[in-house]
Design an enzyme around this catalytic site. Structure first.
Site, PDB file in Angstrom:
ATOM      1  CE  LYS A   1      -2.721  -0.848   3.783  1.00 42.41           C
ATOM      2  NZ  LYS A   1      -3.703  -0.302   4.655  1.00 42.41           N
TER       3      LYS A   1
ATOM      4  CE  LYS B   1      -2.076   4.273   5.316  1.00 42.39           C
ATOM      5  NZ  LYS B   1      -3.231   4.508   6.243  1.00 42.39           N
TER       6      LYS B   1
HETATM    7  N1  C2G Z   1     -10.639   7.014   9.048  1.00 47.69           N
HETATM    8  C1  C2G Z   1     -10.781   7.566   9.192  1.00 47.69           C
HETATM    9  N2  C2G Z   1     -10.691   9.107   9.712  1.00 47.69           N
HETATM   10  C2  C2G Z   1      -9.512   9.716  10.210  1.00 47.69           C
HETATM   11  C3  C2G Z   1      -8.998   8.568   9.281  1.00 47.69           C
HETATM   12  C4  C2G Z   1      -9.284   6.826   9.011  1.00 47.69           C
HETATM   13  O1  C2G Z   1     -12.213   7.343   9.426  1.00 47.69           O
HETATM   14  N3  C2G Z   1      -9.042  11.046  10.165  1.00 47.69           N
HETATM   15  C5  C2G Z   1     -10.613   5.644   8.522  1.00 47.69           C
HETATM   16  C6  C2G Z   1     -10.425   5.129   7.575  1.00 47.69           C
HETATM   17  O2  C2G Z   1     -11.152   5.935   6.523  1.00 47.69           O
HETATM   18  C7  C2G Z   1     -10.594   3.637   7.463  1.00 47.69           C
HETATM   19  C8  C2G Z   1      -9.818   2.932   8.775  1.00 47.69           C
HETATM   20  O3  C2G Z   1     -10.111   4.589   9.562  1.00 47.69           O
HETATM   21  O4  C2G Z   1     -12.123   3.497   7.050  1.00 47.69           O
HETATM   22  C9  C2G Z   1      -8.151   2.987   8.745  1.00 47.69           C
HETATM   23  O5  C2G Z   1      -7.535   4.089   7.918  1.00 47.69           O
HETATM   24  P1  C2G Z   1      -5.690   3.826   8.067  1.00 47.69           P
HETATM   25  O6  C2G Z   1      -5.476   2.751   9.022  1.00 47.69           O
HETATM   26  O7  C2G Z   1      -5.801   4.715   7.184  1.00 47.69           O
HETATM   27  O8  C2G Z   1      -6.369   2.187   6.742  1.00 47.69           O
HETATM   28  P2  C2G Z   1      -6.561   2.734   5.108  1.00 47.69           P
HETATM   29  O9  C2G Z   1      -4.799   3.024   4.761  1.00 47.69           O
HETATM   30  O10 C2G Z   1      -7.081   3.395   4.707  1.00 47.69           O
HETATM   31  O11 C2G Z   1      -6.046   0.748   4.962  1.00 47.69           O
HETATM   32  O12 C2G Z   1      -8.358  -2.988   2.163  1.00 47.69           O
HETATM   33  C10 C2G Z   1      -8.720  -1.442   3.191  1.00 47.69           C
HETATM   34  C11 C2G Z   1      -7.019  -0.713   3.756  1.00 47.69           C
HETATM   35  O13 C2G Z   1      -6.251  -1.581   4.667  1.00 47.69           O
HETATM   36  C12 C2G Z   1      -7.181   0.354   4.146  1.00 47.69           C
END
Ligand code: C2G
Length: 129
Positions: free
Chosen positions: A44, A46
């Site tokens: 990803k 990340k």
């Molecule tokens: N999130 C949120 N508000 C934020 C930050 C994150 O609602 N200020 C939500 C994201 O939309 C996501 C969840 O928290 O639904 C997890 O965010 P991340 O850890 O950044 O995950 P991500 O990199 O988006 O990975 O297969 C799907 C991926 O693994 C998602």
């Protein structure tokens, strides 16, 4: 029992993560979190501050979370939904539309992201100190 699933890296856990976990749990009775492994994070593009085992332990301590499974790839969601008998898939709306294909297997719900907070923001703020 209505089972919910959501996925993510959940690094440097913050109130935006807690908000979506709480709201996802409110949609059912049991919340499964697919937690991105360190290897999948690389896919990803990340990098998380905390390794998988630490991020898993922190998530498992949250009252809204009932089970944490590993997320190794983009393709496993259908199998997870079938294996865990999931009723609803939940993601933040930064992913809106990206997982609509899952609606053949369960309800798909995108919830508004929490504004003004992200793991990236935290890292950038600390790096600027
Ligand atoms: N999130 C949120 N508000 C934020 C930050 C994150 O609602 N200020 C939500 C994201 O939309 C996501 C969840 O928290 O639904 C997890 O965010 P991340 O850890 O950044 O995950 P991500 O990199 O988006 O990975 O297969 C799907 C991926 O693994 C998602």
């Amino acid at each position: 029992m209505k089972k919910i699933i959501t996925y993510g890296t959940f690094d440097l856990l913050h109130y935006g993560h807690v908000n979506i976990l709480e709201r996802a749990k409110e949609l059912g009775d049991y919340l499964v979190v697919g937690l991105s492994t360190d290897e999948f994070n690389n896919l990803k593009n990340k990098s998380s501050f905390f390794p998988y085992e630490h991020r898993k332990r922190i998530l498992e301590s949250i009252k809204f979370v009932d089970e944490v499974i590993g997320e190794q790839n983009w393709e496993q969601k259908i199998k997870d939904i079938l294996k865990h008998d999931i009723d609803t898939f939940v993601m933040g709306d930064d992913w809106k539309g990206k997982f609509d294909y899952l609606s053949d297997y369960c309800k798909v719900v995108y919830l508004p992201r929490t504004q003004g907070i992200s793991s990236t923001l935290i890292k950038e703020h600390l790096a600027s100190k």
